[in-house]
Design a protein around this motif. Structure first.
Motif, PDB file in Angstrom:
ATOM      1  N   PHE A 169     -82.791  33.812  62.460  1.00 25.88           N
ATOM      2  CA  PHE A 169     -83.422  34.934  63.049  1.00 25.88           C
ATOM      3  C   PHE A 169     -83.751  35.890  61.980  1.00 25.88           C
ATOM      4  O   PHE A 169     -83.623  35.930  60.919  1.00 25.88           O
ATOM      5  CB  PHE A 169     -82.320  35.371  64.006  1.00 25.88           C
ATOM      6  N   LYS A 170     -84.290  37.137  62.512  1.00 22.77           N
ATOM      7  CA  LYS A 170     -84.819  38.256  61.468  1.00 22.77           C
ATOM      8  C   LYS A 170     -83.803  39.382  61.523  1.00 22.77           C
ATOM      9  O   LYS A 170     -83.621  39.668  62.780  1.00 22.77           O
ATOM     10  CB  LYS A 170     -86.436  38.426  61.804  1.00 22.77           C
ATOM     11  N   TRP A 171     -83.667  39.808  60.466  1.00 18.66           N
ATOM     12  CA  TRP A 171     -82.568  40.994  60.517  1.00 18.66           C
ATOM     13  C   TRP A 171     -83.215  42.299  59.592  1.00 18.66           C
ATOM     14  O   TRP A 171     -83.402  41.944  58.537  1.00 18.66           O
ATOM     15  CB  TRP A 171     -81.286  40.662  60.066  1.00 18.66           C
ATOM     16  N   MET A 172     -83.570  43.246  60.340  1.00 19.11           N
ATOM     17  CA  MET A 172     -83.933  44.426  59.642  1.00 19.11           C
ATOM     18  C   MET A 172     -82.996  45.194  59.078  1.00 19.11           C
ATOM     19  O   MET A 172     -81.679  45.192  59.409  1.00 19.11           O
ATOM     20  CB  MET A 172     -84.955  45.287  60.542  1.00 19.11           C
ATOM     21  N   LEU A 173     -83.107  45.977  57.698  1.00 14.68           N
ATOM     22  CA  LEU A 173     -82.104  46.662  57.086  1.00 14.68           C
ATOM     23  C   LEU A 173     -81.475  47.694  57.941  1.00 14.68           C
ATOM     24  O   LEU A 173     -80.353  48.086  57.730  1.00 14.68           O
ATOM     25  CB  LEU A 173     -82.495  47.140  55.829  1.00 14.68           C
ATOM     26  N   ASN A 174     -82.309  48.336  58.942  1.00 16.24           N
ATOM     27  CA  ASN A 174     -81.621  49.356  59.715  1.00 16.24           C
ATOM     28  C   ASN A 174     -80.848  48.907  61.092  1.00 16.24           C
ATOM     29  O   ASN A 174     -80.941  49.440  61.869  1.00 16.24           O
ATOM     30  CB  ASN A 174     -82.556  50.322  60.071  1.00 16.24           C
ATOM     31  N   GLN A 175     -80.624  47.558  61.147  1.00 19.37           N
ATOM     32  CA  GLN A 175     -79.931  47.169  62.170  1.00 19.37           C
ATOM     33  C   GLN A 175     -78.679  46.590  62.139  1.00 19.37           C
ATOM     34  O   GLN A 175     -78.175  45.495  62.709  1.00 19.37           O
ATOM     35  CB  GLN A 175     -80.876  45.997  62.726  1.00 19.37           C
ATOM     36  N   GLY A 176     -77.824  47.281  61.017  1.00 16.37           N
ATOM     37  CA  GLY A 176     -76.395  46.896  60.897  1.00 16.37           C
ATOM     38  C   GLY A 176     -76.264  45.888  59.989  1.00 16.37           C
ATOM     39  O   GLY A 176     -74.926  45.746  59.597  1.00 16.37           O
ATOM     40  N   VAL A 177     -76.897  45.334  59.049  1.00 18.45           N
ATOM     41  CA  VAL A 177     -76.885  44.389  58.143  1.00 18.45           C
ATOM     42  C   VAL A 177     -76.358  45.110  56.697  1.00 18.45           C
ATOM     43  O   VAL A 177     -75.387  44.447  56.098  1.00 18.45           O
ATOM     44  CB  VAL A 177     -78.176  43.479  57.766  1.00 18.45           C
ATOM     45  N   MET A 178     -76.633  46.364  56.786  1.00 19.53           N
ATOM     46  CA  MET A 178     -76.080  47.119  55.660  1.00 19.53           C
ATOM     47  C   MET A 178     -74.681  47.811  55.898  1.00 19.53           C
ATOM     48  O   MET A 178     -73.718  47.876  55.036  1.00 19.53           O
ATOM     49  CB  MET A 178     -77.070  48.343  55.345  1.00 19.53           C
ATOM     50  N   ASP A 179     -74.642  48.252  57.369  1.00 20.95           N
ATOM     51  CA  ASP A 179     -73.394  48.913  57.578  1.00 20.95           C
ATOM     52  C   ASP A 179     -71.952  47.944  57.581  1.00 20.95           C
ATOM     53  O   ASP A 179     -70.867  48.533  57.202  1.00 20.95           O
ATOM     54  CB  ASP A 179     -73.351  49.238  58.893  1.00 20.95           C
ATOM     55  N   HIS A 180     -72.085  46.756  57.558  1.00 21.17           N
ATOM     56  CA  HIS A 180     -71.109  45.978  57.874  1.00 21.17           C
ATOM     57  C   HIS A 180     -71.142  44.727  56.834  1.00 21.17           C
ATOM     58  O   HIS A 180     -70.960  43.443  57.152  1.00 21.17           O
ATOM     59  CB  HIS A 180     -70.899  45.264  59.191  1.00 21.17           C
ATOM     60  N   HIS A 181     -71.587  45.113  55.785  1.00 22.26           N
ATOM     61  CA  HIS A 181     -72.044  43.991  54.738  1.00 22.26           C
ATOM     62  C   HIS A 181     -71.019  43.280  54.150  1.00 22.26           C
ATOM     63  O   HIS A 181     -71.069  41.985  53.943  1.00 22.26           O
ATOM     64  CB  HIS A 181     -72.786  44.555  53.532  1.00 22.26           C
ATOM     65  N   VAL A 182     -69.873  43.647  54.277  1.00 22.77           N
ATOM     66  CA  VAL A 182     -68.649  43.066  53.476  1.00 22.77           C
ATOM     67  C   VAL A 182     -68.367  41.616  54.540  1.00 22.77           C
ATOM     68  O   VAL A 182     -68.297  40.532  54.006  1.00 22.77           O
ATOM     69  CB  VAL A 182     -67.307  43.649  53.441  1.00 22.77           C
ATOM     70  N   GLU A 183     -68.117  42.218  55.696  1.00 27.54           N
ATOM     71  CA  GLU A 183     -67.863  41.085  56.676  1.00 27.54           C
ATOM     72  C   GLU A 183     -69.099  39.832  56.925  1.00 27.54           C
ATOM     73  O   GLU A 183     -68.589  38.740  57.081  1.00 27.54           O
ATOM     74  CB  GLU A 183     -67.477  41.490  58.159  1.00 27.54           C
ATOM     75  N   ILE A 184     -70.241  40.656  57.063  1.00 26.72           N
ATOM     76  CA  ILE A 184     -71.263  39.846  57.245  1.00 26.72           C
ATOM     77  C   ILE A 184     -71.582  38.605  56.086  1.00 26.72           C
ATOM     78  O   ILE A 184     -71.775  37.629  56.124  1.00 26.72           O
ATOM     79  CB  ILE A 184     -72.543  40.519  57.619  1.00 26.72           C
ATOM     80  N   ALA A 185     -71.387  39.037  54.771  1.00 28.81           N
ATOM     81  CA  ALA A 185     -71.426  38.312  53.614  1.00 28.81           C
ATOM     82  C   ALA A 185     -70.468  37.291  53.621  1.00 28.81           C
ATOM     83  O   ALA A 185     -70.605  36.198  53.349  1.00 28.81           O
ATOM     84  CB  ALA A 185     -71.342  39.116  52.273  1.00 28.81           C
ATOM     85  N   GLN A 186     -69.147  37.666  54.216  1.00 28.95           N
ATOM     86  CA  GLN A 186     -68.282  36.638  54.029  1.00 28.95           C
ATOM     87  C   GLN A 186     -68.401  35.595  55.308  1.00 28.95           C
ATOM     88  O   GLN A 186     -68.133  34.347  54.832  1.00 28.95           O
ATOM     89  CB  GLN A 186     -66.792  37.419  54.553  1.00 28.95           C
ATOM     90  N   TYR A 187     -69.098  36.020  56.358  1.00 25.76           N
ATOM     91  CA  TYR A 187     -69.380  35.089  57.429  1.00 25.76           C
ATOM     92  C   TYR A 187     -70.729  34.163  56.781  1.00 25.76           C
ATOM     93  O   TYR A 187     -70.465  32.873  57.093  1.00 25.76           O
ATOM     94  CB  TYR A 187     -69.896  35.654  58.641  1.00 25.76           C
ATOM     95  N   PHE A 188     -71.631  34.634  56.218  1.00 27.40           N
ATOM     96  CA  PHE A 188     -72.808  33.997  55.631  1.00 27.40           C
ATOM     97  C   PHE A 188     -71.956  32.832  54.571  1.00 27.40           C
ATOM     98  O   PHE A 188     -72.515  31.486  54.658  1.00 27.40           O
ATOM     99  CB  PHE A 188     -73.662  34.812  54.823  1.00 27.40           C
TER     100      PHE A 188
END
Length: 342
Positions: A169-188
């Motif tokens: 999918f497409k994820w814009m920088l202002n849609q949460g990907v910056m706010d929770h980057h630690v957990e999201i990077a771990q998930y990725f």
């Protein structure tokens, strides 16, 4: 063997013990050597068995059968075999799926790029799924949504469902990907999600596109409807009727802030498997599109998009206060934006 008796005189009697045979000493030394040899061999065998016997810590369990479909894990993104809850993959159950996400900013060519990817026979890119706030209120909701997408339980017009070879999918920088980057990077990292960063080098053209699109949200120049993307030269010509007025006093700082934001997201996700793309490179060099397909381990196809570029041609034709902008950028590191084609 008889003892040797020495008689020195009538009162003194000395009895000398017999000499032991050399054979006895040899037997003792041989027995000791054999014992030491057996002990040393047993210790060595234990050490060898510890190194050769796989332990639970050495075994990595993956979602996919090893070497399935000729895929090598060492040089390709991890493959998965999702089991959707909402449908059966049927004859495609054994087809491997790769996970990806397009991380970008609005008006950076991400819409065009996504339609390009979706023209591939087996790619499902599901748009801006986090554009709705209720899907990104907290990190738990974000991770639940990600699970749904990558389990093929997310349905959109782009979904190819059963036989998807790559889903994202497409994820814009202002849609949460910056706010929770630690957990999201771990998930990725845990789910082996390949990250495609897509940005725009020419920040001035990017700004023109952002301002023009923002204006049309309210003006609705195309027969009373707002369109972020167009599919004909006639539609593009209508939208070109509006020339944005750029705030030249904050222009340099605006560029610096955008560069900071891009640098920050690249730092946040530098441990993931990723590729960095620029819209201008994709437009000028179509081998870049092939590189993307190779990055996702997809069979190379000729990809197409129906979207038409809106602000083509000279920038001076699209900015209302062009002379003012020109004066602001001349002599700065951003002067290169003035004459760039894309």
């Amino acid at each position: 063997m008889a003892e040797v008796i020495y008689l020195l005189n009538k009162d003194t009697l000395i009895v000398k013990p017999p000499k032991k045979s050399p054979l006895v000493y040899r037997m003792i030394v041989l027995a000791f050597s054999m014992f030491c040899g057996v002990y040393i061999c047993s210790v060595c065998l234990k050490q060898i068995s510890r190194h050769t016997k796989p332990s639970l810590m050495d075994i990595q369990i993956t979602e996919e059968p090893s070497e399935r479909h000729g895929v090598k894990q060492s040089d390709k993104p991890s493959i998965h075999y999702p089991k959707p809850k909402t449908f059966s993959r049927a004859e495609c159950a054994d087809n491997p799926v790769r996970y990806f996400v397009i991380v970008s900013t609005q008006r950076s060519g991400s819409g065009w790029f996504e339609t390009l990817l979706n023209s591939h026979a087996n790619v499902s890119s599901n748009g801006e799924i986090f554009s709705l706030l209720n899907r990104r209120k907290n990190v738990s909701l974000i991770l639940q949504t990600l699970d749904k997408v990558y389990n093929l339980d997310w349905f959109s017009s782009a979904s190819k469902n059963e036989c998807s070879a790559a889903v994202g999918f497409k994820w814009m920088l202002n849609q949460g990907v910056m706010d929770h980057h630690v957990e999201i990077a771990q998930y990725f990292t845990r789910r082996h999600v390949s990250v495609i960063f897509l940005f725009r080098r020419n920040l001035l053209r990017h700004m023109v596109s952002v301002l023009a699109n923002s204006y049309d949200r309210y003006a609705k120049l195309l027969n009373g409807t707002h369109k972020s993307h167009v599919h004909s030269p006639q539609e593009a010509a209508v939208l070109l009727g509006y020339k944005p007025l750029i705030n030249s006093s904050s222009l340099i700082n605006d560029f610096k802030e955008m560069e900071k934001k891009v640098s920050k997201v690249l730092t946040y996700y530098n441990t993931t498997r990723h590729i960095v793309l620029y819209y201008e490179d994709l437009m000028k060099n179509w081998t870049k599109v092939k590189e993307v397909q190779e990055f996702l381990s997809l069979p190379t196809m000729d990809l197409t998009s129906r979207q038409i570029k809106i602000h083509s041609g000279l920038l001076s034709d699209h900015i209302k206060n062009w002379d003012e902008v020109l004066k602001t950028l001349n002599g700065t590191s951003y002067e290169r934006f003035i004459h760039a084609d894309y």
